[in-house]
Design a protein around this motif. Structure first.
Motif, PDB file in Angstrom:
ATOM      1  N   LEU A   1     -13.276   2.177  27.620  1.00 52.94           N
ATOM      2  CA  LEU A   1     -12.961   1.081  26.704  1.00 52.94           C
ATOM      3  C   LEU A   1     -14.134   0.908  25.749  1.00 52.94           C
ATOM      4  O   LEU A   1     -15.283   0.806  26.173  1.00 52.94           O
ATOM      5  CB  LEU A   1     -12.729  -0.212  27.503  1.00 52.94           C
ATOM      6  CG  LEU A   1     -12.583  -1.506  26.694  1.00 52.94           C
ATOM      7  CD1 LEU A   1     -11.336  -1.474  25.823  1.00 52.94           C
ATOM      8  CD2 LEU A   1     -12.568  -2.710  27.644  1.00 52.94           C
ATOM      9  N   ILE A   2     -13.846   0.888  24.444  1.00 49.53           N
ATOM     10  CA  ILE A   2     -14.867   0.660  23.420  1.00 49.53           C
ATOM     11  C   ILE A   2     -14.618  -0.708  22.799  1.00 49.53           C
ATOM     12  O   ILE A   2     -13.491  -1.017  22.389  1.00 49.53           O
ATOM     13  CB  ILE A   2     -14.816   1.744  22.323  1.00 49.53           C
ATOM     14  CG1 ILE A   2     -15.148   3.118  22.916  1.00 49.53           C
ATOM     15  CG2 ILE A   2     -15.782   1.408  21.195  1.00 49.53           C
ATOM     16  CD1 ILE A   2     -15.014   4.260  21.917  1.00 49.53           C
ATOM     17  N   VAL A   3     -15.675  -1.520  22.725  1.00 44.24           N
ATOM     18  CA  VAL A   3     -15.576  -2.843  22.100  1.00 44.24           C
ATOM     19  C   VAL A   3     -16.601  -2.912  20.979  1.00 44.24           C
ATOM     20  O   VAL A   3     -17.811  -3.003  21.226  1.00 44.24           O
ATOM     21  CB  VAL A   3     -15.816  -3.966  23.123  1.00 44.24           C
ATOM     22  CG1 VAL A   3     -15.674  -5.331  22.440  1.00 44.24           C
ATOM     23  CG2 VAL A   3     -14.860  -3.855  24.299  1.00 44.24           C
ATOM     24  N   THR A   4     -16.143  -2.881  19.735  1.00 42.17           N
ATOM     25  CA  THR A   4     -17.047  -2.972  18.581  1.00 42.17           C
ATOM     26  C   THR A   4     -16.242  -3.156  17.301  1.00 42.17           C
ATOM     27  O   THR A   4     -15.076  -2.745  17.225  1.00 42.17           O
ATOM     28  CB  THR A   4     -17.921  -1.706  18.444  1.00 42.17           C
ATOM     29  OG1 THR A   4     -18.838  -1.879  17.356  1.00 42.17           O
ATOM     30  CG2 THR A   4     -17.085  -0.474  18.171  1.00 42.17           C
TER      31      THR A   4
ATOM     32  N   LEU B   1     -19.002   6.792  18.503  1.00 44.38           N
ATOM     33  CA  LEU B   1     -18.484   6.724  19.869  1.00 44.38           C
ATOM     34  C   LEU B   1     -17.198   7.523  20.025  1.00 44.38           C
ATOM     35  O   LEU B   1     -16.977   8.174  21.054  1.00 44.38           O
ATOM     36  CB  LEU B   1     -18.270   5.265  20.275  1.00 44.38           C
ATOM     37  CG  LEU B   1     -19.546   4.418  20.409  1.00 44.38           C
ATOM     38  CD1 LEU B   1     -19.198   2.981  20.757  1.00 44.38           C
ATOM     39  CD2 LEU B   1     -20.480   5.012  21.452  1.00 44.38           C
ATOM     40  N   LEU B   2     -16.357   7.497  19.006  1.00 52.79           N
ATOM     41  CA  LEU B   2     -15.134   8.304  19.053  1.00 52.79           C
ATOM     42  C   LEU B   2     -15.477   9.793  19.054  1.00 52.79           C
ATOM     43  O   LEU B   2     -14.826  10.596  19.740  1.00 52.79           O
ATOM     44  CB  LEU B   2     -14.240   7.964  17.865  1.00 52.79           C
ATOM     45  CG  LEU B   2     -13.580   6.582  17.888  1.00 52.79           C
ATOM     46  CD1 LEU B   2     -12.808   6.347  16.593  1.00 52.79           C
ATOM     47  CD2 LEU B   2     -12.645   6.438  19.092  1.00 52.79           C
TER      48      LEU B   2
ATOM     49  N   GLY C   1     -13.882  15.046  25.944  1.00 50.56           N
ATOM     50  CA  GLY C   1     -12.488  15.247  26.323  1.00 50.56           C
ATOM     51  C   GLY C   1     -11.776  13.981  26.749  1.00 50.56           C
ATOM     52  O   GLY C   1     -10.844  14.024  27.556  1.00 50.56           O
ATOM     53  N   ALA C   2     -12.198  12.828  26.223  1.00 46.75           N
ATOM     54  CA  ALA C   2     -11.595  11.545  26.608  1.00 46.75           C
ATOM     55  C   ALA C   2     -10.990  10.853  25.391  1.00 46.75           C
ATOM     56  O   ALA C   2     -11.515  10.947  24.286  1.00 46.75           O
ATOM     57  CB  ALA C   2     -12.644  10.638  27.244  1.00 46.75           C
ATOM     58  N   THR C   3      -9.896  10.146  25.606  1.00 44.68           N
ATOM     59  CA  THR C   3      -9.262   9.326  24.573  1.00 44.68           C
ATOM     60  C   THR C   3      -9.482   7.864  24.933  1.00 44.68           C
ATOM     61  O   THR C   3      -8.919   7.377  25.920  1.00 44.68           O
ATOM     62  CB  THR C   3      -7.759   9.613  24.478  1.00 44.68           C
ATOM     63  OG1 THR C   3      -7.557  11.003  24.207  1.00 44.68           O
ATOM     64  CG2 THR C   3      -7.121   8.771  23.383  1.00 44.68           C
ATOM     65  N   PRO C   4     -10.314   7.123  24.192  1.00 41.57           N
ATOM     66  CA  PRO C   4     -10.660   5.757  24.577  1.00 41.57           C
ATOM     67  C   PRO C   4      -9.640   4.732  24.107  1.00 41.57           C
ATOM     68  O   PRO C   4      -8.798   4.989  23.250  1.00 41.57           O
ATOM     69  CB  PRO C   4     -12.000   5.550  23.876  1.00 41.57           C
ATOM     70  CG  PRO C   4     -11.852   6.345  22.609  1.00 41.57           C
ATOM     71  CD  PRO C   4     -11.046   7.566  22.988  1.00 41.57           C
ATOM     72  N   GLU C   5      -9.762   3.549  24.663  1.00 42.53           N
ATOM     73  CA  GLU C   5      -9.054   2.370  24.180  1.00 42.53           C
ATOM     74  C   GLU C   5     -10.067   1.575  23.360  1.00 42.53           C
ATOM     75  O   GLU C   5     -11.198   1.385  23.795  1.00 42.53           O
ATOM     76  CB  GLU C   5      -8.552   1.551  25.373  1.00 42.53           C
ATOM     77  CG  GLU C   5      -7.752   0.322  25.006  1.00 42.53           C
ATOM     78  CD  GLU C   5      -7.242  -0.430  26.228  1.00 42.53           C
ATOM     79  OE1 GLU C   5      -6.935  -1.634  26.096  1.00 42.53           O
ATOM     80  OE2 GLU C   5      -7.192   0.188  27.316  1.00 42.53           O
ATOM     81  N   VAL C   6      -9.690   1.103  22.157  1.00 43.31           N
ATOM     82  CA  VAL C   6     -10.634   0.456  21.249  1.00 43.31           C
ATOM     83  C   VAL C   6     -10.194  -0.971  20.956  1.00 43.31           C
ATOM     84  O   VAL C   6      -9.019  -1.213  20.646  1.00 43.31           O
ATOM     85  CB  VAL C   6     -10.769   1.246  19.920  1.00 43.31           C
ATOM     86  CG1 VAL C   6     -11.740   0.545  18.973  1.00 43.31           C
ATOM     87  CG2 VAL C   6     -11.222   2.672  20.198  1.00 43.31           C
ATOM     88  N   HIS C   7     -11.139  -1.921  21.051  1.00 43.16           N
ATOM     89  CA  HIS C   7     -10.881  -3.324  20.729  1.00 43.16           C
ATOM     90  C   HIS C   7     -12.096  -3.906  20.017  1.00 43.16           C
ATOM     91  O   HIS C   7     -13.213  -3.397  20.166  1.00 43.16           O
ATOM     92  CB  HIS C   7     -10.589  -4.137  21.997  1.00 43.16           C
ATOM     93  CG  HIS C   7      -9.297  -3.770  22.659  1.00 43.16           C
ATOM     94  ND1 HIS C   7      -8.097  -4.348  22.341  1.00 43.16           N
ATOM     95  CD2 HIS C   7      -9.038  -2.853  23.633  1.00 43.16           C
ATOM     96  CE1 HIS C   7      -7.134  -3.816  23.090  1.00 43.16           C
ATOM     97  NE2 HIS C   7      -7.686  -2.906  23.883  1.00 43.16           N
TER      98      HIS C   7
ATOM     99  N   LEU D   1     -15.108   2.709  32.389  1.00 41.34           N
ATOM    100  CA  LEU D   1     -16.361   2.656  31.640  1.00 41.34           C
ATOM    101  C   LEU D   1     -16.133   1.803  30.402  1.00 41.34           C
ATOM    102  O   LEU D   1     -15.151   1.992  29.689  1.00 41.34           O
ATOM    103  CB  LEU D   1     -16.794   4.077  31.241  1.00 41.34           C
ATOM    104  CG  LEU D   1     -18.095   4.208  30.463  1.00 41.34           C
ATOM    105  CD1 LEU D   1     -19.291   3.786  31.320  1.00 41.34           C
ATOM    106  CD2 LEU D   1     -18.284   5.657  29.991  1.00 41.34           C
ATOM    107  N   VAL D   2     -17.039   0.864  30.139  1.00 41.47           N
ATOM    108  CA  VAL D   2     -16.922  -0.019  28.977  1.00 41.47           C
ATOM    109  C   VAL D   2     -18.151   0.177  28.094  1.00 41.47           C
ATOM    110  O   VAL D   2     -19.287  -0.021  28.539  1.00 41.47           O
ATOM    111  CB  VAL D   2     -16.808  -1.495  29.394  1.00 41.47           C
ATOM    112  CG1 VAL D   2     -16.731  -2.387  28.149  1.00 41.47           C
ATOM    113  CG2 VAL D   2     -15.590  -1.709  30.280  1.00 41.47           C
ATOM    114  N   LEU D   3     -17.912   0.541  26.828  1.00 42.41           N
ATOM    115  CA  LEU D   3     -18.978   0.741  25.854  1.00 42.41           C
ATOM    116  C   LEU D   3     -18.923  -0.420  24.868  1.00 42.41           C
ATOM    117  O   LEU D   3     -17.996  -0.517  24.060  1.00 42.41           O
ATOM    118  CB  LEU D   3     -18.803   2.074  25.126  1.00 42.41           C
ATOM    119  CG  LEU D   3     -18.638   3.298  26.026  1.00 42.41           C
ATOM    120  CD1 LEU D   3     -18.414   4.555  25.179  1.00 42.41           C
ATOM    121  CD2 LEU D   3     -19.844   3.471  26.933  1.00 42.41           C
ATOM    122  N   VAL D   4     -19.903  -1.303  24.944  1.00 41.71           N
ATOM    123  CA  VAL D   4     -19.936  -2.493  24.099  1.00 41.71           C
ATOM    124  C   VAL D   4     -20.956  -2.275  22.986  1.00 41.71           C
ATOM    125  O   VAL D   4     -22.151  -2.065  23.255  1.00 41.71           O
ATOM    126  CB  VAL D   4     -20.309  -3.745  24.912  1.00 41.71           C
ATOM    127  CG1 VAL D   4     -20.385  -4.971  23.991  1.00 41.71           C
ATOM    128  CG2 VAL D   4     -19.305  -3.973  26.031  1.00 41.71           C
ATOM    129  N   GLY D   5     -20.489  -2.307  21.741  1.00 41.40           N
ATOM    130  CA  GLY D   5     -21.413  -2.223  20.617  1.00 41.40           C
ATOM    131  C   GLY D   5     -22.306  -3.451  20.573  1.00 41.40           C
ATOM    132  O   GLY D   5     -21.881  -4.555  20.940  1.00 41.40           O
TER     133      GLY D   5
END
Length: 370
Positions: A24-27, A36-37, A44-50, A65-69
């Motif tokens: 999960l990407i939050v930014t 990040l994309l 080889g991963a397709t994230p969810e973006v919010h 996994l959560v990636l917070v900008g």
């Protein structure tokens, strides 16, 4: 909390149900999102973006996994605390980043671009799923013609027949090719030279799918070209990828120990030294065992008859100072391998197949049911 500025050894991120998931990407930072994309694509991963904490119930909690900008840190302060949160920024000199990381319960603070390789590795763990690594067994001859390559093939064929994901690795560039021994030299798929430039992390799924499939197992062998050496970094990356997918990995080792072979030995769970029961072979095998034992802690001897006067399998093991893995049965396929016939160990009721099956039963039990 850890500040990540490069590749770092780490525990795998938590996954839901033990399987792969989407990061999960939050930014709202478009430049950061592009980076990040790009890193997700490399892993080889397709994230969810919010832009902030997802409205959809459970998305924040269930993402492995959560990636917070850094721009979104204040918008996620009220989210439920959880593991696997990484705060991602660019300003190495911003002292406030640590306070923001504490406020959102982040496990790591990562600064781009220095931490890119670490992050690719972490995302790839999510994409592939992280489980028990493959039980990895190396087979090496005590002398030339001991039958190590044929035993390695028989072990791999038996493992695959028992329903385990199996990968057979040919680490001997001068051995003629295990694909030939298995009768698949013309089968499509990549060989070692294709991975010569590999560095960092190699995707386990991509590796497996690229290799020739022979007798229900995957084989990484050599082609008929002039390449006879692979850089140690590439060897390390490829074998690590092979092990991440679980099941079993069998490696046919050369008798010379160079830097590339040392990388393989360091990743083996156990090794089998195949030694014919004759005094000269025992003397040669002792030299091999001494060299291999400098890197591999669990080395066992597999004795092959016929026996010279005064020798039996226990005496050979005593002379070598190694645990006895058993007596390798004498079969025509072991002594005169012929790639045009059935592969070694293919005869289910044959003595070689029985030896291999019993070996795997013991080894897997010792490893805790890998």
């Amino acid at each position: 909390m850890e500040n990540v500025t490069g590749a770092v050894t780490h525990d795998p991120p938590p996954t839901v149900g033990g399987g792969p998931g989407k990061p999960l990407i939050v930014t709202q930072d478009t430049e950061l999102l592009d980076d990040l994309l790009r890193l997700c694509a490399a892993a080889g991963a397709t994230p969810e973006v919010h832009h902030s904490v997802p409205d959809r119930r459970g998305s924040w909690e269930s993402a492995p996994l959560v990636l917070v900008g850094d721009d979104a840190a204040r918008r996620v302060r009220g989210a439920a605390r959880r593991r696997g949160v990484v705060l991602v920024g660019r300003d190495q000199d911003d002292p406030g980043v640590w306070q923001r990381a504490v406020e959102i319960g982040a496990d790591h603070v990562l600064m781009l671009p220095d931490g890119e390789q670490w992050l690719v590795d972490r995302i790839a763990d999510v994409a592939e799923g992280v489980g028990r690594p493959a039980l990895t067994v190396g087979v090496i001859g005590g002398r030339g013609g001991a039958g190590a390559s044929t035993l390695a093939c028989a072990l791999a064929v038996t493992s695959a027949r028992e329903g385990l994901r199996t990968l057979l690795v040919d680490a001997d560039p001068l051995g003629g090719g295990l694909d030939v021994l298995l009768g698949g030299e013309s089968t499509e798929g990549l060989r070692w030279p294709a991975f010569a430039a590999s560095r960092g992390r190699v995707g386990g799924s991509a590796l497996e799918e690229s290799l020739p499939r022979l007798h229900s197992l995957r084989v990484l062998s050599w082609d008929r070209g002039d390449c006879v050496a692979i850089a140690p970094q590439a060897v390390r990356a490829v074998l690590a990828a092979a092990r991440r997918r679980g099941g079993t990995v069998v490696v046919d080792l050369p008798r010379r120990i160079d830097d590339g072979v040392a990388e393989i030995l360091a990743q083996l769970d156990l090794g089998l030294l195949v030694v014919p029961a004759e005094l000269r072979a025992v003397a040669a095998g002792k030299r091999v065992a001494s060299a291999v034992g400098m890197v591999l802690r669990d080395l066992r001897v597999a004795v092959r008859g016929p026996y010279a006067p005064g020798l039996d399998d226990s005496e050979v093991a005593r002379l070598l100072g190694l645990p006895l893995a058993g007596e390798v049965p004498v079969e025509s396929g072991l002594l005169r391998p012929d790639g045009g016939k059935a592969p070694p160990g293919a005869t289910v009721r044959g003595p070689l197949a029985r030896f291999c099956k019993e070996f795997w039963e013991r080894a897997l039990t010792e490893a805790g049911g890998s």
